[in-house]
Design an enzyme around this catalytic site. Structure first.
Site, PDB file in Angstrom:
ATOM      1  N   PRO A   1       8.482   5.546 -27.770  1.00 30.15           N
ATOM      2  CA  PRO A   1       8.570   5.403 -27.130  1.00 30.15           C
ATOM      3  C   PRO A   1       7.872   4.366 -25.622  1.00 30.15           C
ATOM      4  CG  PRO A   1       7.161   7.242 -28.646  1.00 30.15           C
ATOM      5  CD  PRO A   1       7.566   5.881 -29.036  1.00 30.15           C
ATOM      6  N   LEU A   2       6.792   4.079 -25.980  1.00 31.29           N
ATOM      7  CA  LEU A   2       5.947   3.534 -25.702  1.00 31.29           C
ATOM      8  C   LEU A   2       6.001   1.754 -25.244  1.00 31.29           C
ATOM      9  CD1 LEU A   2       2.461   5.064 -26.247  1.00 31.29           C
ATOM     10  CD2 LEU A   2       3.639   5.528 -23.965  1.00 31.29           C
ATOM     11  N   ALA A   3       7.122   1.584 -25.836  1.00 29.29           N
ATOM     12  CA  ALA A   3       7.869  -0.143 -25.834  1.00 29.29           C
ATOM     13  C   ALA A   3       6.911  -0.878 -26.061  1.00 29.29           C
ATOM     14  CB  ALA A   3       8.387  -0.220 -24.752  1.00 29.29           C
TER      15      ALA A   3
ATOM     16  N   GLY B   1       3.550  -0.868 -25.446  1.00 31.09           N
ATOM     17  CA  GLY B   1       2.554  -0.939 -24.153  1.00 31.09           C
ATOM     18  C   GLY B   1       2.932  -1.911 -23.278  1.00 31.09           C
TER      19      GLY B   1
ATOM     20  N   TYR C   1       4.671   4.873 -44.413  1.00 31.26           N
ATOM     21  CA  TYR C   1       4.319   4.344 -44.445  1.00 31.26           C
ATOM     22  C   TYR C   1       2.086   3.830 -44.850  1.00 31.26           C
ATOM     23  CZ  TYR C   1       7.112   5.703 -40.650  1.00 31.26           C
ATOM     24  OH  TYR C   1       7.677   6.234 -39.651  1.00 31.26           O
TER      25      TYR C   1
END
Length: 324
Positions: free
Chosen positions: A232-234, A236, A62
């Protein structure tokens, strides 16, 4: 109701949400870490701790190692915090250069050297979880098992898992290792619904277009393996991003998310995450933002209760076609 996550049933006091630290440290280049990067790190950590997050997800790649360096410096400036949190990192992806291609590497030597690098960058004597990042087609399971044995015996890693793997790939690795693989991190969200579609499409032609590995969800549930969702939030897409060029199903889903958020006096982010956590597999979302406001907007997700009808309404909206 939200189910207890499998890690807690193993006696590991992990929060139901995880903060993903992929964006710590700025760009994916060789530019040095700045004071602003450290300020961002502190702000993200403060927001995460405020909503009860005690687990933090990294990978050795990262921002080319800078994410772990920033996190390590932030921890250094907060004496005593290390023992109150859980740190997870991943290894196995190697970037290409002038001499070598981009590749995956689960060799014993690479796993061991990767962990030493992770520990040095974060400035800790151990990490709580090590995940094997992406399947290595040339994996020798005996080497993985040997590396895991050495890391466990030395105290450098407490628990092990995988990322982006099917049940068959996990079974192969597990058959050589006495140490259990207790995490599998996969892309799952209200947008990436393959984990649900795989079950719904059994004995249907529509199954041919689904890339989510069949049986993996059920295998992880049977073996009490913690399913974590990345993205998980795609990005936004249902919580404020511009939808001008998006499909009608995306627009309809975003509208329904907002409607439910207003009815439940919460945020769109919390509705999107609550949808994931309503699944009885006990999915643990890994939030990929370092924006404090957006982290705080996830606060209600662990307490919101979606009905079966609300869950299926969101799912049907996302898939864009009626249920079979």
């Amino acid at each position: 109701m939200t189910k207890s996550i499998p890690l807690k049933t193993r006696g590991i006091n992990a929060s139901q949400l995880v903060l993903g630290c992929m964006r710590f440290g700025g760009g994916w280049d060789q530019t040095p870490i700045t004071a602003d990067h450290l300020k961002e790190g502190h702000a993200a950590l403060d927001a995460a701790l405020e909503i009860g997050i005690n687990m933090f997800d990294h990978a050795d790649i990262y921002t080319r190692g800078k994410a772990e360096q920033v996190f390590g410096q932030v921890l250094k400036e907060r004496p005593g915090l290390r023992e109150q949190i859980l740190i997870q990192s991943k290894c196995g992806i190697r970037f290409g250069d002038e001499a070598n291609p981009h590749r995956f590497d689960f060799s014993e030597s690479h796993i061991l050297s990767s962990v030493d690098g992770i520990l040095e960058r974060i400035g800790t004597e151990y990490i709580d979880f090590l995940l094997l990042h992406r399947p290595d087609s040339l994996v020798e399971p005996e080497e993985v098992a040997s590396a895991i044995h050495k890391l466990k015996a030395s105290g450098k890693v407490r628990h092990f898992g995988v990322s982006n793997m099917s049940q068959g790939q996990i079974r192969l690795l597990q058959s050589y290792s006495d140490e259990p693989f207790i995490v599998n991190q996969l892309e799952m969200s209200l947008k990436k619904i393959g984990f649900v579609e795989t079950g719904v499409h059994v004995n249907q032609e529509a199954a041919k277009n689904n890339v989510f590995p069949e049986g993996t969800l059920e295998y992880c549930r049977l073996e009490n393996i913690q399913l974590q969702s990345w993205g998980p939030l795609a990005q936004g897409i249902y919580s404020g991003r511009d939808l001008k060029n998006e499909s009608e199903s995306v627009k309809a889903t975003a509208k329904l998310v907002q409607k439910l958020a207003e009815e439940k006096n919460t945020t769109a982010e919390s509705i999107v995450l609550a949808w994931l956590m309503r699944h009885p597999a006990g999915i643990q979302p890994v939030i990929g933002t370092i924006n404090p406001e957006r982290i705080l907007a996830c606060r209600d997700s662990i307490t919101i209760s979606l009905t079966r009808e609300e869950w299926y309404a969101l799912y049907t909206a996302s898939r864009g076609v009626n249920m079979p």
